[in-house]
Each structure stands twice: as C-alpha cells, then as structure tokens.
Design a protein around this motif. Structure first.
Motif, PDB file in Angstrom:
ATOM      1  N   GLY A  37       0.791  -1.222   0.000  1.00 37.74           N
ATOM      2  CA  GLY A  37       0.000   0.000   0.000  1.00 37.74           C
ATOM      3  C   GLY A  37       0.820   1.267   0.000  1.00 37.74           C
ATOM      4  O   GLY A  37       0.343   2.332   0.422  1.00 37.74           O
ATOM      5  N   ARG A  38       2.054   1.193  -0.505  1.00 39.88           N
ATOM      6  CA  ARG A  38       2.918   2.369  -0.516  1.00 39.88           C
ATOM      7  C   ARG A  38       2.969   3.063  -1.878  1.00 39.88           C
ATOM      8  O   ARG A  38       3.762   3.975  -2.077  1.00 39.88           O
ATOM      9  CB  ARG A  38       4.331   1.978  -0.076  1.00 39.88           C
ATOM     10  N   LEU A  39       2.101   2.635  -2.812  1.00 37.69           N
ATOM     11  CA  LEU A  39       2.015   3.285  -4.117  1.00 37.69           C
ATOM     12  C   LEU A  39       0.802   4.202  -4.165  1.00 37.69           C
ATOM     13  O   LEU A  39      -0.279   3.848  -3.689  1.00 37.69           O
ATOM     14  CB  LEU A  39       1.860   2.244  -5.229  1.00 37.69           C
ATOM     15  N   ASN A  40       0.969   5.358  -4.766  1.00 39.40           N
ATOM     16  CA  ASN A  40      -0.194   6.199  -5.006  1.00 39.40           C
ATOM     17  C   ASN A  40      -0.915   5.715  -6.266  1.00 39.40           C
ATOM     18  O   ASN A  40      -0.491   4.753  -6.918  1.00 39.40           O
ATOM     19  CB  ASN A  40       0.198   7.678  -5.108  1.00 39.40           C
ATOM     20  N   THR A 217       8.081   9.412  -7.206  1.00 38.02           N
ATOM     21  CA  THR A 217       6.845  10.110  -7.576  1.00 38.02           C
ATOM     22  C   THR A 217       5.616   9.242  -7.371  1.00 38.02           C
ATOM     23  O   THR A 217       4.490   9.738  -7.468  1.00 38.02           O
ATOM     24  CB  THR A 217       6.900  10.578  -9.050  1.00 38.02           C
ATOM     25  N   PHE A 218       5.829   7.947  -7.124  1.00 43.93           N
ATOM     26  CA  PHE A 218       4.707   7.023  -6.971  1.00 43.93           C
ATOM     27  C   PHE A 218       4.395   6.712  -5.507  1.00 43.93           C
ATOM     28  O   PHE A 218       3.510   5.892  -5.234  1.00 43.93           O
ATOM     29  CB  PHE A 218       4.999   5.696  -7.689  1.00 43.93           C
ATOM     30  N   ARG A 219       5.096   7.317  -4.579  1.00 44.18           N
ATOM     31  CA  ARG A 219       4.875   6.982  -3.178  1.00 44.18           C
ATOM     32  C   ARG A 219       3.571   7.591  -2.674  1.00 44.18           C
ATOM     33  O   ARG A 219       3.283   8.769  -2.908  1.00 44.18           O
ATOM     34  CB  ARG A 219       6.030   7.479  -2.314  1.00 44.18           C
ATOM     35  N   ALA A 220       2.795   6.767  -1.971  1.00 44.44           N
ATOM     36  CA  ALA A 220       1.535   7.256  -1.397  1.00 44.44           C
ATOM     37  C   ALA A 220       1.839   8.271  -0.311  1.00 44.44           C
ATOM     38  O   ALA A 220       2.833   8.141   0.429  1.00 44.44           O
ATOM     39  CB  ALA A 220       0.741   6.085  -0.819  1.00 44.44           C
TER      40      ALA A 220
END
Length: 221
Positions: A37-40, A217-220
C-alpha cells in the motif's frame, strides 16, 4: 536420469525451474510497494498501462495459437485481460486513456519478444501464457484487496485482478497443471518451455525495475 526424474510431472519441474525468476519478480521493490500500500494511484496506473500493452500482445498471440492442437488448449476466453484493463484505464485515466498511455522501453522489449516468438512458437506461447496468467492469478487477489482498501476500487479500476470468470480458481489451476503434464511434448520441447519462461520472467522483472525508477513520484502520501 533417475526414475523419479522421469516420473516428475512437468508442471512441477517447470515451477521449480522458474522459482528464481518468480522470486525476483515478487521481491522487486515496485511489487513490494504495491502490495504494502505504498504506491499512489499514479503508480498503480503506470503498472496497469504497461499491462495493457503486454496483454494486448499476448492475447493476439493467443488468437494466432487458438487452433493449434496443443497450445490452443491453453487459450481460455475467461482469462482474457485486455477488456478488463481497458475498463480499468478508462476509470483511472479517463475516456481518452488510449491517447495518453505509453509503452516504457522495457515494455516495448517485452512486447517485441511476445510478437517475435509467442505468436509463432507453441512452446514459447505456453511459456509466456503460464508466467503471466498463473502469476497474476496467484498474486492478484492480494493486490485487488489492497486496491479496495487503499483506493476504494470494487469494480472498474481493479477488474484486471477479477478472475471470477474462471472460478473456482483452485479447480482452474489444477486443470492448467494437467494441461502442462499431458501436453505431448518431447524432452526438447519441454526444455524450450522452461527456457522461454525464464526469458518471460526476465522481461517482467525489467518492466518492474523500470517502474521502480519512478518510485519517488509514486509513493503514497
């Protein structure tokens, strides 16, 4: 060759042969970020976009192999992912998604390999079919649950991981292993399946590595 080796089901031998590739894919930093769940949403959308190109090529190969007496047995309508990916990308990006998605270099190489071998070689087709579909069936439910809890997707947006058309999944996987075990391949053809499955994992890992380069840039939030 020992008696045990002769008697070993091909499906088991194939699974063991590609364990390293499977571990590399599952252990990639991008996949770890996804399942934890660490991706936006942009990160997941980037993955879905690359899946669209990969599965378009693989399912085109499936059309070419549909009438083959051995490879055609693996072509199952309920497995098709392109329609689901189209729905997901329309939800994630918008109605103009086809004009906005682009192949990454690693994806273009993967697609080129699928076009080069999977559409013309029955053993190569089965190798790529196995590594993609069985892998996404196995890990897809974890990702689907994560998308539901993190982003609220219960339908479009996460349809790629909905394999209800082949339910019950354990029965399907058992039948798939039986297809591998009963395929009338020579020892050389089985070796070709194993070798190409390794190549398929190399391409898959390359795509995940490519995506991982953009993790900042993809980190939630």
């Amino acid at each position: 060759m020992t008696t045990d080796q002769v008697a070993e089901p091909f499906s088991r031998g194939l699974r063991m042969a590609i364990e390293d590739g499977h571990a590399r894919a599952q252990g990639s930093v991008f996949v770890e970020a996804l399942v934890e769940g660490r991706l936006n949403l942009a990160g997941y959308t980037a993955l879905a976009s690359q899946h669209y190109f990969i599965y378009t090529a693989l399912e085109a190969a499936g059309e070419a192999m549909a009438e083959h007496p051995v490879a055609g047995r693996f072509v199952v309508d309920g497995l098709r992912r392109v329609p689901a990916l189209a729905d997901d990308l329309a939800e994630l990006i918008g109605p103009d998604w086809r004009d906005r998605v682009e192949q990454r270099p690693s994806t273009a190489a993967y697609v080129a390999r699928l076009t080069e071998v999977a559409a013309v070689s029955p053993t190569a087709f089965v190798a790529h079919h196995y590594t993609r579909y069985l892998g996404d069936i196995a890990g897809g439910q974890v990702v689907r649950a994560q998308l539901r809890s993190q982003h609220g997707f219960t339908d479009a947006g996460a349809r790629f991981y909905d394999f209800s058309a082949i339910a019950p999944v354990p029965t399907f996987r058992k039948r798939y292993r039986e297809l591998l075990d009963t395929a009338p391949w020579s020892a050389a053809e089985r070796a070709e399946v194993i070798a190409e499955a390794g190549t398929a994992f190399d391409h898959n890992v390359a795509v995940l590595t490519d995506l991982a380069a953009d993790l900042p840039t993809f980190r939630a939030a």
